[in-house]
Design an enzyme around this catalytic site. Sequence first.
Site, PDB file in Angstrom:
ATOM      1  N   GLU A  34     -11.501 -12.755 -34.191  1.00  0.00           N
ATOM      2  CA  GLU A  34     -11.518 -14.232 -34.195  1.00  0.00           C
ATOM      3  C   GLU A  34     -11.519 -14.790 -32.770  1.00  0.00           C
ATOM      4  OE1 GLU A  34      -9.026 -15.896 -37.894  1.00  0.00           O
ATOM      5  OE2 GLU A  34      -8.195 -14.076 -36.963  1.00  0.00           O
ATOM      6  N   ASP A  36     -12.751 -13.407 -30.115  1.00  0.00           N
ATOM      7  CA  ASP A  36     -14.081 -13.244 -29.525  1.00  0.00           C
ATOM      8  C   ASP A  36     -15.058 -14.293 -30.052  1.00  0.00           C
ATOM      9  OD1 ASP A  36     -13.190 -11.205 -27.991  1.00  0.00           O
ATOM     10  OD2 ASP A  36     -13.898  -9.601 -29.323  1.00  0.00           O
ATOM     11  N   SER A  81       8.869  -5.765   1.518  1.00  0.00           N
ATOM     12  CA  SER A  81       8.926  -4.641   0.584  1.00  0.00           C
ATOM     13  C   SER A  81      10.397  -4.361   0.300  1.00  0.00           C
ATOM     14  CB  SER A  81       8.161  -3.440   1.117  1.00  0.00           C
ATOM     15  OG  SER A  81       8.825  -2.916   2.208  1.00  0.00           O
ATOM     16  N   LEU A  82      10.680  -3.259  -0.346  1.00  0.00           N
ATOM     17  CA  LEU A  82      12.051  -3.003  -0.777  1.00  0.00           C
ATOM     18  C   LEU A  82      12.605  -1.758  -0.118  1.00  0.00           C
ATOM     19  CD1 LEU A  82      11.578  -3.567  -4.601  1.00  0.00           C
ATOM     20  CD2 LEU A  82      12.882  -5.026  -3.049  1.00  0.00           C
ATOM     21  N   GLU A 120      14.826  -4.228 -13.274  1.00  0.00           N
ATOM     22  CA  GLU A 120      13.424  -4.283 -13.717  1.00  0.00           C
ATOM     23  C   GLU A 120      12.762  -2.939 -13.449  1.00  0.00           C
ATOM     24  OE1 GLU A 120      11.593  -7.381 -11.385  1.00  0.00           O
ATOM     25  OE2 GLU A 120      13.052  -8.877 -12.015  1.00  0.00           O
ATOM     26  N   LYS A 122      10.176  -0.590 -11.830  1.00  0.00           N
ATOM     27  CA  LYS A 122       9.353  -0.725 -10.636  1.00  0.00           C
ATOM     28  C   LYS A 122       7.987  -0.149 -10.974  1.00  0.00           C
ATOM     29  CE  LYS A 122       9.313   0.099  -5.676  1.00  0.00           C
ATOM     30  NZ  LYS A 122       7.950   0.602  -5.586  1.00  0.00           N
ATOM     31  N   ASP A 124       4.372   1.101 -10.624  1.00  0.00           N
ATOM     32  CA  ASP A 124       3.660   1.718  -9.519  1.00  0.00           C
ATOM     33  C   ASP A 124       2.206   1.264  -9.555  1.00  0.00           C
ATOM     34  OD1 ASP A 124       3.376   3.222  -7.301  1.00  0.00           O
ATOM     35  OD2 ASP A 124       3.315   5.151  -8.327  1.00  0.00           O
ATOM     36  N   ARG A 143      -1.246  -8.056  -0.891  1.00  0.00           N
ATOM     37  CA  ARG A 143      -0.081  -8.087  -0.021  1.00  0.00           C
ATOM     38  C   ARG A 143      -0.492  -7.877   1.447  1.00  0.00           C
ATOM     39  NH1 ARG A 143       3.506  -4.308   1.962  1.00  0.00           N
ATOM     40  NH2 ARG A 143       5.570  -5.166   2.243  1.00  0.00           N
ATOM     41  N   GLU A 177       2.521  -7.286  -9.920  1.00  0.00           N
ATOM     42  CA  GLU A 177       1.839  -6.007  -9.760  1.00  0.00           C
ATOM     43  C   GLU A 177       0.653  -5.917 -10.722  1.00  0.00           C
ATOM     44  OE1 GLU A 177       3.749  -4.588  -7.502  1.00  0.00           O
ATOM     45  OE2 GLU A 177       3.066  -2.509  -7.400  1.00  0.00           O
ATOM     46  N   TYR A 229       6.869 -10.626 -11.241  1.00  0.00           N
ATOM     47  CA  TYR A 229       8.315 -10.382 -11.151  1.00  0.00           C
ATOM     48  C   TYR A 229       9.069 -11.236 -10.149  1.00  0.00           C
ATOM     49  CZ  TYR A 229       6.128  -7.112  -7.862  1.00  0.00           C
ATOM     50  OH  TYR A 229       5.346  -6.555  -6.907  1.00  0.00           O
ATOM     51  N   LYS A 316      14.676   4.835  -6.847  1.00  0.00           N
ATOM     52  CA  LYS A 316      13.542   5.679  -7.221  1.00  0.00           C
ATOM     53  C   LYS A 316      13.960   6.750  -8.220  1.00  0.00           C
ATOM     54  CE  LYS A 316      10.218   4.050  -4.573  1.00  0.00           C
ATOM     55  NZ  LYS A 316       9.307   4.867  -3.831  1.00  0.00           N
ATOM     56  N   CYS A 407      10.285  22.162  25.761  1.00  0.00           N
ATOM     57  CA  CYS A 407       9.235  21.366  25.139  1.00  0.00           C
ATOM     58  C   CYS A 407       7.953  22.190  25.044  1.00  0.00           C
ATOM     59  CB  CYS A 407       8.990  20.108  25.966  1.00  0.00           C
ATOM     60  SG  CYS A 407       7.566  19.166  25.384  1.00  0.00           S
ATOM     61  N   CYS A 410       5.388  20.394  27.705  1.00  0.00           N
ATOM     62  CA  CYS A 410       5.547  20.356  29.169  1.00  0.00           C
ATOM     63  C   CYS A 410       6.590  21.337  29.673  1.00  0.00           C
ATOM     64  CB  CYS A 410       5.906  18.946  29.613  1.00  0.00           C
ATOM     65  SG  CYS A 410       7.529  18.431  29.027  1.00  0.00           S
ATOM     66  N   CYS A 425      12.579  15.729  24.225  1.00  0.00           N
ATOM     67  CA  CYS A 425      12.018  16.114  25.513  1.00  0.00           C
ATOM     68  C   CYS A 425      12.290  14.944  26.458  1.00  0.00           C
ATOM     69  CB  CYS A 425      10.515  16.369  25.383  1.00  0.00           C
ATOM     70  SG  CYS A 425       9.717  16.458  26.996  1.00  0.00           S
ATOM     71  N   CYS A 431       5.410  14.047  30.155  1.00  0.00           N
ATOM     72  CA  CYS A 431       5.149  15.070  29.132  1.00  0.00           C
ATOM     73  C   CYS A 431       3.811  14.741  28.471  1.00  0.00           C
ATOM     74  CB  CYS A 431       6.262  15.094  28.095  1.00  0.00           C
ATOM     75  SG  CYS A 431       5.848  16.092  26.649  1.00  0.00           S
TER      76      CYS A 431
HETATM   77  S1  IVH Z   1      10.350  -7.402  -6.040  1.00  0.00           S
HETATM   78  C1  IVH Z   1      11.408  -9.079  -2.056  1.00  0.00           C
HETATM   79  N1  IVH Z   1      10.059  -6.320  -8.403  1.00  0.00           N
HETATM   80  O1  IVH Z   1       7.395  -2.545  -5.175  1.00  0.00           O
HETATM   81  C2  IVH Z   1      11.184  -8.474  -3.388  1.00  0.00           C
HETATM   82  N2  IVH Z   1       8.747  -5.440  -6.624  1.00  0.00           N
HETATM   83  O2  IVH Z   1       8.528  -1.357  -2.674  1.00  0.00           O
HETATM   84  C3  IVH Z   1      10.007  -7.592  -3.372  1.00  0.00           C
HETATM   85  N3  IVH Z   1       7.202  -3.621  -7.267  1.00  0.00           N
HETATM   86  O3  IVH Z   1       5.992  -4.687  -2.790  1.00  0.00           O
HETATM   87  C4  IVH Z   1       9.374  -7.231  -4.611  1.00  0.00           C
HETATM   88  N4  IVH Z   1       7.752  -3.589  -9.404  1.00  0.00           N
HETATM   89  O4  IVH Z   1       4.656  -4.276  -4.986  1.00  0.00           O
HETATM   90  C5  IVH Z   1       9.665  -6.289  -7.111  1.00  0.00           C
HETATM   91  N5  IVH Z   1       9.900  -5.477 -10.553  1.00  0.00           N
HETATM   92  C6  IVH Z   1       9.509  -5.459  -9.279  1.00  0.00           C
HETATM   93  C7  IVH Z   1       8.511  -4.543  -8.814  1.00  0.00           C
HETATM   94  C8  IVH Z   1       8.170  -4.568  -7.454  1.00  0.00           C
HETATM   95  C9  IVH Z   1       6.984  -3.057  -8.464  1.00  0.00           C
HETATM   96  C10 IVH Z   1       6.518  -3.250  -6.017  1.00  0.00           C
HETATM   97  C11 IVH Z   1       6.032  -4.420  -5.194  1.00  0.00           C
HETATM   98  C12 IVH Z   1       6.757  -4.312  -3.885  1.00  0.00           C
HETATM   99  C13 IVH Z   1       7.114  -2.880  -3.848  1.00  0.00           C
HETATM  100  C14 IVH Z   1       8.318  -2.676  -2.968  1.00  0.00           C
END
Ligand code: IVH
Length: 679
Positions: A34, A36, A81-82, A120, A122, A124, A143, A177, A229, A316, A407, A410, A425, A431
């Site tokens: 539907e 479509d 980044s984190l 949350e 993460k 990839d 980014r 993401e 996010y 991680k 070293c 050198c 060194c 060097c």
């Molecule tokens: S928060 C300042 N939330 O992980 C807060 N990042 O290593 C920064 N990522 O650059 C991001 N899932 O590309 C946030 N639930 C999540 C995420 C997330 C994946 C990625 C994101 C960020 C990288 C940091």
Amino acid sequence: MSVSQSEYLELAMELTEHNRRYYVEAAPIISDYEYDRLLEKLRKIEQSHPNWVVDWSPAQRVGHQPLSSFPKVVRDEPMLSLDNTYDEAELKAFHDRVLRGLDIDPADPQAASQLTYVVEPKIDGFGIELTFESGVLALAATRGDGTTGEDVTANLRTVRGVPLRLRQEVDVVVRGEVYMTRADFAKLNQARAAAGEETFKNPRNTAAGSIKLLDPRQVAERPMHVTLYEVVDGERFARGHFEVLAWMREVGLPTSAHNSEAHTWDDLHQQVQDWFERRQLLPFEADGLVIKVNSFEQRAILGATSKFPRWAIAYKFPAERVTTVVVDLEINVGRTGAVTPVAILEPVDISGTTVKRASLHNWDQVQRLGLGRGDRVLLEKAGEIIPQVLEVVKRASDQAFEAPTECPSCHTTLTREEGKVVLTCPNALSCPEQLLASLEFFAGRGQMNIDGLGTKICQALLDAGLVHNVADLFILTKKQLLALDRFAEMSAQNLLVAIAAARDNATFSRLLAALGVPLVGGVAARAIAQRYRSMNELLALIDSTRPDQGFVEALTEIDGIGNVMARSLEKFLRDPNTRTVLALLVERGVNPVEPVAPSGQGHLNGNTFVITGTLSRPRSEIKKSIEAAGGKVVTSVSKKTDYLVAGEKTGKSKLTAAEKHGVEVLDEAALDGLLAQAE
Ligand code: IVH
């Protein structure tokens, strides 16, 4: 077919709503068939009435013009980044830092009620930022290096989960993401294999590669998803992140269905544990969890370093592990003189890449492992992290590798700082390997950008004794170059032109970054150069302060500069050898001044503002006036904020934070007064 323009708009709106039900709520109320059919109807109307077509129409996802490149996008709020943690002890250390930062006593029975985290997955994938103006998607950017990304709007529009229009006419910037599910990735690869095409390595790289394709029609064929996010300036919509996530879904922005709150350490700990098994059930690859402080007020108090927010951390998941054999040990001399062992391995596949080398970090580790030639070792690699040797699983020799005493480059006797594990060194000035590494770095992208000055040419210049330090690059002559094997008339001329261009186009921040001061990277160098615009200014500061008194204090006033970094810079600038090279650079015409920041130089230069509450003009407009006067507008109040501009209905949290940090509070009239003052 006779339809009115308003019927057209209603149909476009209806499809937008079905899209939201499908991608945000995962609860469609019509079948794909539907959907479509309705979309087809919309397309037909657009064909007969091209002048009605709206940009956010669900039939307008795929553009037809391939691009030649992606325009650059510079953002005010860098995408940070984190920081990463890999085990519970590190996570606990993060939690303790947060408590300390917020002055919460863990022993206090009330402690638990004062802090909430959001947990949350993460994902990839590939980080992106979407900007909506009056609720309509206006820009999608990568980014990039955090500050400068690429405009990939045409490509992101083809991703069906990306809303083209929200249910509220808001101005909002969101981050998230783009990724491919494991199943879609497998299907894509099967199809490619069947067509005799090369298959892709892993979902993450495939998603990243797809977003960077120049033809949106090709991108549209790649099955991609999006999860959002973060909202920039989230405090405009709620007091905490968890509520903002709910608001996002409400307006049509897809968020993860797996986000949760954690109220105590035990709760957080339990959730992390549960995820170890649950991660396998996710349809996409998650390399860990992101743990974020919920309250925006608390986030503001915790602040950020130049790279990471202090209010969030990535936890991680344990990484994939494999075993392989150590073939040999290589000894590297870095640009700061650190002498590090690198294991040369029998090539092995791990987490989608082939690994041939693994840094062993320092000699203590080699000793601890008792590592020798031919040993079979256990290797681990987590996401983008460099592979690590964890342990020896089968010894082949009882001869462990020994730390060198001199070293390899050198032959200077190596030193080891009291209590430190790094062998160094000390021959920083001559060097060959250190010089090579620092020359290459100096000439590199993002530093002095000297085109054509790669490893081989640097090596040749050093071998011929033409260059003894980075300043010597600027007195090279054509005659000298022509005497070397590597150069002919043209190539010599090109290199000299590139060097002269680097000298003339340099900015102070790039020069500062190029010098390779330990810990002072590009972002920090830019922050410093906004305050001290040339080497002369920075040297004047150091010369007007006594060792260990004043310099660090002055530098840490700058947003993003911490104590350790400032001390490293102080050590570097007080070193007589550094001063010799700096003097030579100036003498040879390398003395750049930092250009005025994009925000403009004016009487508010160096002042940081936070805007909050309801004001008579839109915030974006007020922000522009502050920036035009040289000021910077950030979102959270910290000790580095100069003014809080508070409109009506200002939340108590901001005012409390301002009071705590001694930040001056301005009402709109006071701000107007300040803006009106010229220098
Ligand atoms: S928060 C300042 N939330 O992980 C807060 N990042 O290593 C920064 N990522 O650059 C991001 N899932 O590309 C946030 N639930 C999540 C995420 C997330 C994946 C990625 C994101 C960020 C990288 C940091």
